[in-house]
Design a protein around this motif. Structure first.
Motif, PDB file in Angstrom:
ATOM      1  N   ALA A 149     -70.626 105.475 -52.770  1.00 15.13           N
ATOM      2  CA  ALA A 149     -71.762 105.643 -51.768  1.00 15.13           C
ATOM      3  C   ALA A 149     -72.400 104.211 -51.597  1.00 15.13           C
ATOM      4  CB  ALA A 149     -72.498 106.423 -52.263  1.00 15.13           C
ATOM      5  N   GLN A 150     -72.900 104.136 -50.533  1.00 12.11           N
ATOM      6  CA  GLN A 150     -73.381 102.749 -50.202  1.00 12.11           C
ATOM      7  C   GLN A 150     -75.108 102.959 -49.651  1.00 12.11           C
ATOM      8  OE1 GLN A 150     -71.491  99.555 -50.650  1.00 12.11           O
ATOM      9  NE2 GLN A 150     -70.930 101.056 -52.104  1.00 12.11           N
ATOM     10  N   GLY A 151     -75.821 101.699 -49.749  1.00 15.58           N
ATOM     11  CA  GLY A 151     -77.063 101.764 -49.157  1.00 15.58           C
ATOM     12  C   GLY A 151     -77.130 101.659 -47.479  1.00 15.58           C
ATOM     13  N   ALA A 152     -76.151 100.946 -47.129  1.00 16.16           N
ATOM     14  CA  ALA A 152     -75.945 100.471 -45.828  1.00 16.16           C
ATOM     15  C   ALA A 152     -74.873 101.317 -45.066  1.00 16.16           C
ATOM     16  CB  ALA A 152     -75.505  99.068 -45.593  1.00 16.16           C
ATOM     17  N   PRO A 153     -75.025 101.766 -43.839  1.00 15.94           N
ATOM     18  CA  PRO A 153     -74.125 102.989 -43.121  1.00 15.94           C
ATOM     19  C   PRO A 153     -72.754 102.345 -42.781  1.00 15.94           C
ATOM     20  CG  PRO A 153     -75.523 101.974 -41.607  1.00 15.94           C
ATOM     21  CD  PRO A 153     -76.098 101.408 -42.645  1.00 15.94           C
ATOM     22  N   GLY A 154     -72.316 101.074 -42.640  1.00 14.69           N
ATOM     23  CA  GLY A 154     -71.081 100.572 -42.465  1.00 14.69           C
ATOM     24  C   GLY A 154     -71.042 100.972 -41.029  1.00 14.69           C
ATOM     25  N   LYS A 155     -69.846 100.454 -40.352  1.00 21.30           N
ATOM     26  CA  LYS A 155     -69.411 100.702 -38.666  1.00 21.30           C
ATOM     27  C   LYS A 155     -69.423 101.921 -38.319  1.00 21.30           C
ATOM     28  CE  LYS A 155     -67.287  96.210 -38.417  1.00 21.30           C
ATOM     29  NZ  LYS A 155     -66.125  95.346 -37.982  1.00 21.30           N
ATOM     30  N   ASP A 156     -69.013 102.889 -39.309  1.00 21.93           N
ATOM     31  CA  ASP A 156     -68.752 104.182 -38.808  1.00 21.93           C
ATOM     32  C   ASP A 156     -69.958 105.252 -39.299  1.00 21.93           C
ATOM     33  OD1 ASP A 156     -68.009 104.476 -41.565  1.00 21.93           O
ATOM     34  OD2 ASP A 156     -66.249 105.344 -41.332  1.00 21.93           O
ATOM     35  N   GLY A 157     -70.967 104.661 -39.992  1.00 18.46           N
ATOM     36  CA  GLY A 157     -72.260 105.322 -40.389  1.00 18.46           C
ATOM     37  C   GLY A 157     -71.807 106.248 -41.599  1.00 18.46           C
ATOM     38  N   PRO A 207     -48.301 112.599 -60.865  1.00 17.54           N
ATOM     39  CA  PRO A 207     -48.843 113.807 -61.808  1.00 17.54           C
ATOM     40  C   PRO A 207     -49.906 113.290 -62.898  1.00 17.54           C
ATOM     41  CG  PRO A 207     -46.294 113.455 -61.835  1.00 17.54           C
ATOM     42  CD  PRO A 207     -46.855 112.402 -61.166  1.00 17.54           C
ATOM     43  N   PHE A 208     -50.215 112.151 -62.829  1.00 14.09           N
ATOM     44  CA  PHE A 208     -51.405 111.721 -63.746  1.00 14.09           C
ATOM     45  C   PHE A 208     -52.411 111.484 -63.273  1.00 14.09           C
ATOM     46  CE2 PHE A 208     -49.682 107.556 -62.719  1.00 14.09           C
ATOM     47  CZ  PHE A 208     -50.498 106.739 -62.851  1.00 14.09           C
ATOM     48  N   VAL A 209     -52.495 111.416 -61.757  1.00 10.32           N
ATOM     49  CA  VAL A 209     -53.893 111.092 -61.036  1.00 10.32           C
ATOM     50  C   VAL A 209     -54.638 112.471 -60.747  1.00 10.32           C
ATOM     51  CG1 VAL A 209     -54.565 109.975 -59.170  1.00 10.32           C
ATOM     52  CG2 VAL A 209     -52.616 109.053 -60.283  1.00 10.32           C
ATOM     53  N   HIS A 210     -55.670 112.590 -60.947  1.00 16.95           N
ATOM     54  CA  HIS A 210     -56.563 113.735 -60.734  1.00 16.95           C
ATOM     55  C   HIS A 210     -58.009 113.265 -59.733  1.00 16.95           C
ATOM     56  CE1 HIS A 210     -54.255 116.013 -63.632  1.00 16.95           C
ATOM     57  NE2 HIS A 210     -54.081 114.813 -64.275  1.00 16.95           N
ATOM     58  N   LEU A 211     -58.774 114.324 -59.722  1.00 19.93           N
ATOM     59  CA  LEU A 211     -59.969 114.027 -58.545  1.00 19.93           C
ATOM     60  C   LEU A 211     -61.089 114.467 -59.317  1.00 19.93           C
ATOM     61  CD1 LEU A 211     -60.574 113.530 -55.524  1.00 19.93           C
ATOM     62  CD2 LEU A 211     -60.372 115.784 -55.167  1.00 19.93           C
ATOM     63  N   GLY A 212     -62.192 113.461 -58.731  1.00 19.44           N
ATOM     64  CA  GLY A 212     -63.655 113.721 -58.967  1.00 19.44           C
ATOM     65  C   GLY A 212     -64.248 113.764 -57.993  1.00 19.44           C
ATOM     66  N   ILE A 213     -65.377 114.493 -57.766  1.00 16.65           N
ATOM     67  CA  ILE A 213     -66.496 114.785 -56.545  1.00 16.65           C
ATOM     68  C   ILE A 213     -67.862 114.683 -57.033  1.00 16.65           C
ATOM     69  CG2 ILE A 213     -64.834 115.503 -55.050  1.00 16.65           C
ATOM     70  CD1 ILE A 213     -66.104 118.222 -55.181  1.00 16.65           C
ATOM     71  N   ASP A 214     -68.750 113.946 -56.580  1.00 15.69           N
ATOM     72  CA  ASP A 214     -70.072 113.604 -57.246  1.00 15.69           C
ATOM     73  C   ASP A 214     -71.046 114.367 -56.101  1.00 15.69           C
ATOM     74  OD1 ASP A 214     -72.248 112.868 -58.284  1.00 15.69           O
ATOM     75  OD2 ASP A 214     -71.541 111.063 -58.782  1.00 15.69           O
ATOM     76  N   PRO A 215     -71.415 115.390 -56.305  1.00 19.22           N
ATOM     77  CA  PRO A 215     -72.673 115.827 -55.298  1.00 19.22           C
ATOM     78  C   PRO A 215     -73.889 115.207 -55.196  1.00 19.22           C
ATOM     79  CG  PRO A 215     -71.770 117.598 -57.025  1.00 19.22           C
ATOM     80  CD  PRO A 215     -71.401 116.236 -57.522  1.00 19.22           C
ATOM     81  N   GLU A 216     -74.257 114.286 -56.360  1.00 17.21           N
ATOM     82  CA  GLU A 216     -75.226 113.118 -56.385  1.00 17.21           C
ATOM     83  C   GLU A 216     -75.347 112.546 -55.029  1.00 17.21           C
ATOM     84  OE1 GLU A 216     -77.476 109.835 -58.856  1.00 17.21           O
ATOM     85  OE2 GLU A 216     -75.642 110.883 -59.689  1.00 17.21           O
ATOM     86  N   PHE A 217     -74.349 112.167 -54.507  1.00 21.70           N
ATOM     87  CA  PHE A 217     -74.144 111.126 -53.524  1.00 21.70           C
ATOM     88  C   PHE A 217     -73.443 111.985 -52.042  1.00 21.70           C
ATOM     89  CE2 PHE A 217     -73.944 108.617 -57.322  1.00 21.70           C
ATOM     90  CZ  PHE A 217     -74.916 107.728 -56.893  1.00 21.70           C
ATOM     91  N   SER A 218     -73.696 113.180 -52.100  1.00 22.68           N
ATOM     92  CA  SER A 218     -73.147 113.992 -50.981  1.00 22.68           C
ATOM     93  C   SER A 218     -74.529 114.156 -50.158  1.00 22.68           C
ATOM     94  CB  SER A 218     -72.526 115.465 -51.329  1.00 22.68           C
ATOM     95  OG  SER A 218     -72.325 116.208 -50.288  1.00 22.68           O
ATOM     96  N   MET A 219     -74.750 113.621 -49.404  1.00 22.75           N
ATOM     97  CA  MET A 219     -76.154 113.326 -48.415  1.00 22.75           C
ATOM     98  C   MET A 219     -76.163 114.470 -47.294  1.00 22.75           C
ATOM     99  SD  MET A 219     -77.059 111.466 -50.776  1.00 22.75           S
ATOM    100  CE  MET A 219     -78.632 111.694 -50.548  1.00 22.75           C
ATOM    101  N   VAL A 220     -76.078 115.771 -47.643  1.00 18.01           N
ATOM    102  CA  VAL A 220     -76.079 116.887 -46.517  1.00 18.01           C
ATOM    103  C   VAL A 220     -77.212 116.884 -45.732  1.00 18.01           C
ATOM    104  CG1 VAL A 220     -74.368 118.164 -47.716  1.00 18.01           C
ATOM    105  CG2 VAL A 220     -77.125 118.464 -48.207  1.00 18.01           C
ATOM    106  N   THR A 221     -78.432 116.145 -46.191  1.00 13.96           N
ATOM    107  CA  THR A 221     -79.770 116.211 -45.350  1.00 13.96           C
ATOM    108  C   THR A 221     -80.018 115.075 -44.487  1.00 13.96           C
ATOM    109  OG1 THR A 221     -80.990 114.969 -47.298  1.00 13.96           O
ATOM    110  CG2 THR A 221     -80.879 117.420 -47.326  1.00 13.96           C
ATOM    111  N   GLY A 222     -78.627 114.042 -44.600  1.00 14.94           N
ATOM    112  CA  GLY A 222     -78.876 112.960 -43.876  1.00 14.94           C
ATOM    113  C   GLY A 222     -79.565 111.872 -44.533  1.00 14.94           C
ATOM    114  N   ALA A 223     -80.233 111.992 -45.926  1.00 16.44           N
ATOM    115  CA  ALA A 223     -80.704 110.816 -46.328  1.00 16.44           C
ATOM    116  C   ALA A 223     -79.836 109.664 -46.867  1.00 16.44           C
ATOM    117  CB  ALA A 223     -81.588 111.548 -47.486  1.00 16.44           C
ATOM    118  N   LYS A 224     -80.426 108.787 -47.048  1.00 16.57           N
ATOM    119  CA  LYS A 224     -79.755 107.271 -47.323  1.00 16.57           C
ATOM    120  C   LYS A 224     -79.063 107.880 -49.024  1.00 16.57           C
ATOM    121  CE  LYS A 224     -81.460 103.344 -47.735  1.00 16.57           C
ATOM    122  NZ  LYS A 224     -82.279 102.078 -47.769  1.00 16.57           N
ATOM    123  N   PRO A 225     -78.102 107.395 -49.230  1.00 20.66           N
ATOM    124  CA  PRO A 225     -77.799 107.444 -50.840  1.00 20.66           C
ATOM    125  C   PRO A 225     -78.580 106.687 -51.647  1.00 20.66           C
ATOM    126  CG  PRO A 225     -75.823 107.053 -49.382  1.00 20.66           C
ATOM    127  CD  PRO A 225     -76.761 107.077 -48.560  1.00 20.66           C
TER     128      PRO A 225
END
Length: 347
Positions: A149-157, A207-225
């Motif tokens: 997650a970044q503090g700036a939107p980047g080209k695609d927001g 086979p040795f690669v797995h996934l993590g997801i972080d709700p802390e930076f899932s900004m469903v309200t539209g707020a900046k991370p």
């Protein structure tokens, strides 16, 4: 909320307030740089797995024999990686992970030291945990923040930065050489979760690669991370489970582990609607920092009281000492929790 917004803001902004190089349209990293810096009883089912009353958390092996030959990812460099676990990891082994990003010394232990020193420290720490619970083998792991997650939107927001193929492969090679599994972690910012998982799909075929997801930076309200704590609904977690299950099915590989970070009530919505799948092992990871009493209370309130399948616990080499008189918890203290965490992460 067990962790103050001020504490959260410090942690979030110290990790990922932007990147020093330009970003591609999809937010991809360029130039490879970021500016961001108890005794266990494993034989008891309740000590290793938490099940909701309406579901079974018993690990299930793949229905057909697991592949032991090379996996075709479409990338010859990835296909040359030979480390290939052949069965589900949990609950036979406890996963022990070092977290971070090789481009940032402040994001976690994974990037704080050169590779060889980091791996030496990983092995030394694992010995401490193995001594505390000699009955449960430990599976080493590297947990890479692959989409930050970044503090700036980047080209695609999207307010996120995808690590380059070069960076991800580097950490995968470290894991391959060290017989360590690798987690690729998504901090999605404003970007939809589906395309971010798709970006990582070719790596997840291994086979040795797995996934993590972080709700802390899932900004469903539209707020900046970094300004508010984000969240995931059960539907989002089910989306990740279904995605991983499809990868497992298509490539005939062992079950994947999905780590979901959590340290507040609001970070996970409608947990009872999370659906278990034999191809995916879900770990709810207590991800907050602070003194032991606060961490234990958070584990009880947000992990133990809202069970899904397996549980995890995170420790911070620095932030757990931030409050006066605070300290990092000892392995024996963490292993005394109920249920006993089967995923341990150090940042």
């Amino acid at each position: 909320m067990r962790f103050s917004l001020a504490a959260f803001t410090f942690l979030a902004l110290s990790q990922l307030t932007g990147c020093s190089s330009q970003s591609n349209q999809d937010g991809s990293e360029q130039n490879g740089k970021l500016t961001t810096e108890a005794s266990a009883e494993p034989t008891k089912a309740q000590s290793t797995t938490v099940a909701r009353p309406d579901s079974s958390a018993t690990p299930v092996a793949a229905a057909k024999p697991i592949r032991t030959d090379g996996i075709s990812t479409g990338d010859l460099e990835l296909d040359s990686l030979t480390y290939a676990p052949t069965e589900a990891i949990l609950p036979k082994k406890r996963i022990f992970a070092y977290y971070g990003n090789p481009h940032s010394k402040k994001m976690g232990i994974l990037g704080e030291y050169p590779k060889d020193e980091m791996l030496r420290r990983l092995d030394a720490e694992i010995k401490n945990w193995q001594k505390a619970d000699p009955n449960t083998p430990i599976q080493p792991a590297l947990h890479l923040v692959a989409i930050s997650a970044q503090g700036a939107p980047g080209k695609d927001g999207g307010y996120r930065l995808r690590m380059s193929d070069k960076t991800i492969k580097k950490v995968l090679k470290w894991g391959n050489e060290h017989n360590a599994i690798v987690f690729l972690d998504i901090q999605r910012g404003h970007a939809p979760l589906g395309p971010e998982m798709k970006y990582l799909e070719k790596y997840l075929k291994l086979p040795f690669v797995h996934l993590g997801i972080d709700p802390e930076f899932s900004m469903v309200t539209g707020a900046k991370p970094g300004t508010k704590i984000g969240s995931y609904d059960a539907a989002d977690i089910n989306q990740a489970v279904n995605f991983l299950a499809q990868v497992v099915k298509e490539n005939n590989i062992p079950p994947k582990v999905l780590v979901v970070h959590r340290f507040t009530q609001g970070m996970i919505k409608n947990y009872k609607n999370i659906k278990l799948n034999p191809a995916v092992q879900i770990v709810m990871d207590m991800d907050g920092w602070g003194p032991p009493v606060l961490k234990k209370d958070s584990y009880h309130d947000y992990i133990q009281k809202e069970p899904v399948q397996y549980t995890g616990f995170k420790l911070f080499y620095k932030n757990d000492f931030r409050k006066p008189g605070s300290r990092i918890m000892k392995p024996e203290e963490v292993l005394a929790l109920t249920p006993v965490p089967m995923y341990i992460q150090y940042q």
